[in-house]
Enzyme design. Structure first.
Site, PDB file in Angstrom:
ATOM      1  N   GLY A  48       0.677  -1.411  -0.054  1.00  0.00           N
ATOM      2  CA  GLY A  48       0.096  -0.019  -0.005  1.00  0.00           C
ATOM      3  C   GLY A  48       0.872   1.264   0.012  1.00  0.00           C
ATOM      4  N   HIS A  64     -17.248   2.831   9.075  1.00  0.00           N
ATOM      5  CA  HIS A  64     -17.457   3.806   8.381  1.00  0.00           C
ATOM      6  C   HIS A  64     -19.123   3.875   8.345  1.00  0.00           C
ATOM      7  CE1 HIS A  64     -18.037   6.263   4.901  1.00  0.00           C
ATOM      8  NE2 HIS A  64     -16.746   6.579   4.788  1.00  0.00           N
ATOM      9  N   ALA A  88      -9.288   3.529  -1.089  1.00  0.00           N
ATOM     10  CA  ALA A  88      -9.404   4.887  -0.540  1.00  0.00           C
ATOM     11  C   ALA A  88     -10.037   5.941  -1.453  1.00  0.00           C
ATOM     12  CB  ALA A  88      -8.139   5.375  -0.048  1.00  0.00           C
ATOM     13  N   GLY A 124     -12.103   8.980  -0.600  1.00  0.00           N
ATOM     14  CA  GLY A 124     -12.020  10.479   0.148  1.00  0.00           C
ATOM     15  C   GLY A 124     -10.939  11.245  -0.609  1.00  0.00           C
ATOM     16  N   GLY A 125      -9.835  10.945   0.064  1.00  0.00           N
ATOM     17  CA  GLY A 125      -8.617  11.953  -0.263  1.00  0.00           C
ATOM     18  C   GLY A 125      -7.637  11.979   0.715  1.00  0.00           C
ATOM     19  N   HIS A 146     -14.212  -0.418   9.168  1.00  0.00           N
ATOM     20  CA  HIS A 146     -13.288   0.314   8.046  1.00  0.00           C
ATOM     21  C   HIS A 146     -12.027   0.703   8.378  1.00  0.00           C
ATOM     22  CE1 HIS A 146     -13.023   3.203   4.704  1.00  0.00           C
ATOM     23  NE2 HIS A 146     -12.611   4.044   5.628  1.00  0.00           N
ATOM     24  N   ARG A 175     -10.440   7.884  14.233  1.00  0.00           N
ATOM     25  CA  ARG A 175      -9.474   8.741  13.079  1.00  0.00           C
ATOM     26  C   ARG A 175     -10.356   9.818  12.528  1.00  0.00           C
ATOM     27  NH1 ARG A 175      -9.122   8.001   7.745  1.00  0.00           N
ATOM     28  NH2 ARG A 175      -9.781   5.890   7.530  1.00  0.00           N
ATOM     29  N   ARG A 178     -16.725  10.402  12.426  1.00  0.00           N
ATOM     30  CA  ARG A 178     -17.431   9.225  12.138  1.00  0.00           C
ATOM     31  C   ARG A 178     -17.918   8.190  13.236  1.00  0.00           C
ATOM     32  NH1 ARG A 178     -12.903   7.138   7.702  1.00  0.00           N
ATOM     33  NH2 ARG A 178     -13.241   8.761   6.353  1.00  0.00           N
ATOM     34  N   ASP A 181      -2.336  -9.813   9.298  1.00  0.00           N
ATOM     35  CA  ASP A 181      -1.499 -10.337   9.292  1.00  0.00           C
ATOM     36  C   ASP A 181       0.045 -10.028   9.845  1.00  0.00           C
ATOM     37  OD1 ASP A 181      -2.730 -12.354   7.761  1.00  0.00           O
ATOM     38  OD2 ASP A 181      -1.878 -11.420   5.880  1.00  0.00           O
ATOM     39  N   LYS A 220       1.186 -10.372  -0.561  1.00  0.00           N
ATOM     40  CA  LYS A 220       0.629 -11.743  -0.688  1.00  0.00           C
ATOM     41  C   LYS A 220      -0.397 -11.869  -1.722  1.00  0.00           C
ATOM     42  CE  LYS A 220      -3.314 -11.439   2.677  1.00  0.00           C
ATOM     43  NZ  LYS A 220      -3.747 -11.903   3.961  1.00  0.00           N
TER      44      LYS A 220
HETATM   45  C1  SIN Z   1     -14.204   8.134   2.454  1.00  0.00           C
HETATM   46  O1  SIN Z   1     -13.813   8.378   1.365  1.00  0.00           O
HETATM   47  O2  SIN Z   1     -15.232   8.149   3.388  1.00  0.00           O
HETATM   48  C2  SIN Z   1     -12.931   7.306   3.353  1.00  0.00           C
HETATM   49  C3  SIN Z   1     -11.802   8.027   3.703  1.00  0.00           C
HETATM   50  C4  SIN Z   1     -11.301   7.641   4.843  1.00  0.00           C
HETATM   51  O3  SIN Z   1     -11.196   6.668   5.417  1.00  0.00           O
HETATM   52  O4  SIN Z   1     -10.534   8.569   5.349  1.00  0.00           O
END
Ligand code: SIN
Length: 469
Positions: free
Chosen positions: A11, A223, A43, A45-46, A318, A353, A263, A202, A32
């Protein structure tokens, strides 16, 4: 096999670290599945950062702390935010083309943010970042990629790491001067998640087995708006949709919450209210197709038109706010073992977060150690051979158990008296070794640590919410 830097995971943090490390020595990046099979790809959102004249570090720090219920490590939050602008510019320099307007970055908004400050690419920001980083990594002569390579266990002696035992077609030992865990998420421990199929915890499991400190595992973020359809993993409807004005309606067609609260609060409100729908019908099909092309297309495939239909949504697992304890440079308590991205707990997310801080954290922290990286002389250790079994195992029982006992609301009595004994039994029954069995073992190991963390935290905080009995 022998290398200077062994990176496990492909990632954003693994790839970014690889590009830094490749300036200092040979890098072996193992993953893997295929290199693009990472959660970064999911992802939407940004990436949050201080990017406009109307914003400043203090505001992003405050929003991050507030979303995290002030459980965050303040010094780490400050560090991340002060490095946020440079981190986004590094991506731009590598070739990521964020949306722009009149030559300036176009910014979006998500829950918990006091203003627009999230750089994005349509509704596929992660996919675009992943595409560019993979391209750069593939171009680099010092980086070798090993796909379909499963990390089985860390090679450690005392409190030092010497590499990792992996499964390719057989079990092999990779010795490395430095080993980097960038294995991402744990969502597949639960029945309903937005995380990719690879997310079986893992990295955290291997770290726990090797004696790493872990922290804050009770803070599992849901989420609020996964698409409510029987799809596995659940399809995410980005918080940016609410950032662009979508409302949440209950079955009477009434709003019941401020859609842009952090969230944890929105997810809980939806869970209590259900069934709940997302309404963005004030936008035209043309606007929606341009701004959210993947979401529009996916919903349309399932018979929903965003410009006129109410979209059914439900919370789904999430993100893990905690993980392997690291310092600002990604160092764990095991020598020569680092962790970056979601697998790590730098302390920035606290108990919940803030939206779009995950790509930022992954990037900022994997940038830091770069200057200090050195090749070392790693001794080859004698390792016992592991024989591979041909057994298969279903992971559904673990997923159902975790969903039931470690979901949005938790009952400590049931966690203690039912969940822990059941999961311990499941773990003890997994005998033998192969990729499939090890994934199930990893899920059970991490699941047990989550359940124990739930028991330890006696009061509700952020994503950890105790059932009111
Ligand atoms: C989202 O686009 O809602 C997810 C973005 C994130 O996990 O911060």
């Amino acid at each position: 096999m022998q290398t200077n830097f062994l990176i496990i995971g492909s990632g954003i943090s693994g790839l970014n670290f690889a590009l830094h490390a490749a300036k200092k020595g040979k890098v072996l990046l193992v993953t893997k599945k295929k290199i693009i099979d990472s959660n970064t790809n999911f992802a939407q959102g940004g990436i949050a950062a201080v990017l406009s004249r109307t914003d400043n570090a203090k505001e992003l720090i405050n929003d991050t702390l507030k979303a995290g219920s002030f459980h965050n490590k303040k010094s780490a939050v400050k560090f991340m935010v002060h490095n946020s602008t440079a981190a986004v510019h590094r991506l731009i320099d590598l070739g990521v083309e964020f949306e722009k307007e009149n030559g300036k970055l176009k910014l979006t908004r998500e829950g918990g943010h006091g203003k627009r400050r999230i750089a994005y690419v349509g509704d596929y920001t992660g996919k675009e970042i992943e595409r560019i980083l993979v391209k750069r990594v593939k171009e680099h002569p010092n980086i070798t990629i090993l796909e379909n390579t499963f990390a089985l266990k860390l090679i450690t002696k005392g409190k030092t790491c010497y590499g990792c035992q992996v499964i390719t077609k057989k079990v092999e030992n990779i010795f490395a001067d430095q080993t980097i865990l960038a294995t991402g998420e744990i969502g597949q421990l639960f029945l309903h998640t937005t995380n990719a199929k690879i997310s079986t915890g893992d990295g955290i499991a291997m770290a726990i087995e090797a004696g790493c400190k872990v922290k804050d595992l009770e803070f599992i973020q849901f989420h609020p708006t996964a698409f409510k359809k029987n799809i596995f993993p659940k399809f995410l409807i980005s918080e940016a949709v609410r950032g662009e004005g979508a409302k949440l309606l209950n079955s009477k067609g009434e709003r019941f919450i401020d859609e842009l609260l952090p969230r944890d609060k929105v997810a809980r409100a939806i869970y209590k209210e259900g069934p709940v729908f997302l309404d963005i019908s004030h936008k035209s099909a043309k606007e929606l197709k341009k701004r959210f092309p993947r979401i529009y297309e996916t919903l349309e495939k399932h018979g929903y038109k965003m410009e006129k239909d109410l979209i059914p949504v439900t919370p789904a697992v999430h993100y893990l706010c905690g993980g392997i304890v690291t310092d600002l440079k990604g160092r764990t308590n095991i020598k020569n073992l680092f962790a970056f991205g979601e697998v790590a707990c730098t302390g920035v997310h606290g108990a919940n977060r803030l939206a779009s801080n995950s790509l930022l954290e992954a990037l900022v922290f994997s940038n830091q150690i770069a200057k200090e990286l050195r090749k070392q002389k790693t001794p080859k250790l004698k390792i016992n051979k592991t024989k591979l079994s041909t057994k298969k195992i279903s992971k559904k029982e673990i997923q159902k158990l975790m969903w039931h006992y470690a979901g949005i609301t938790r009952d400590p009595k049931l966690v203690k008296e039912e969940a822990i004994p059941k999961l311990t039994r499941i773990l003890n029954e997994i005998k033998g070794s192969n990729k499939d069995l090890q994934e199930a073992k990893n899920m059970a190991i991490v699941g047990l640590e989550i359940l124990k963390a739930i028991l330890k935290r006696k009061k509700s905080l952020g994503c950890h919410f105790l059932k009111k009995l």
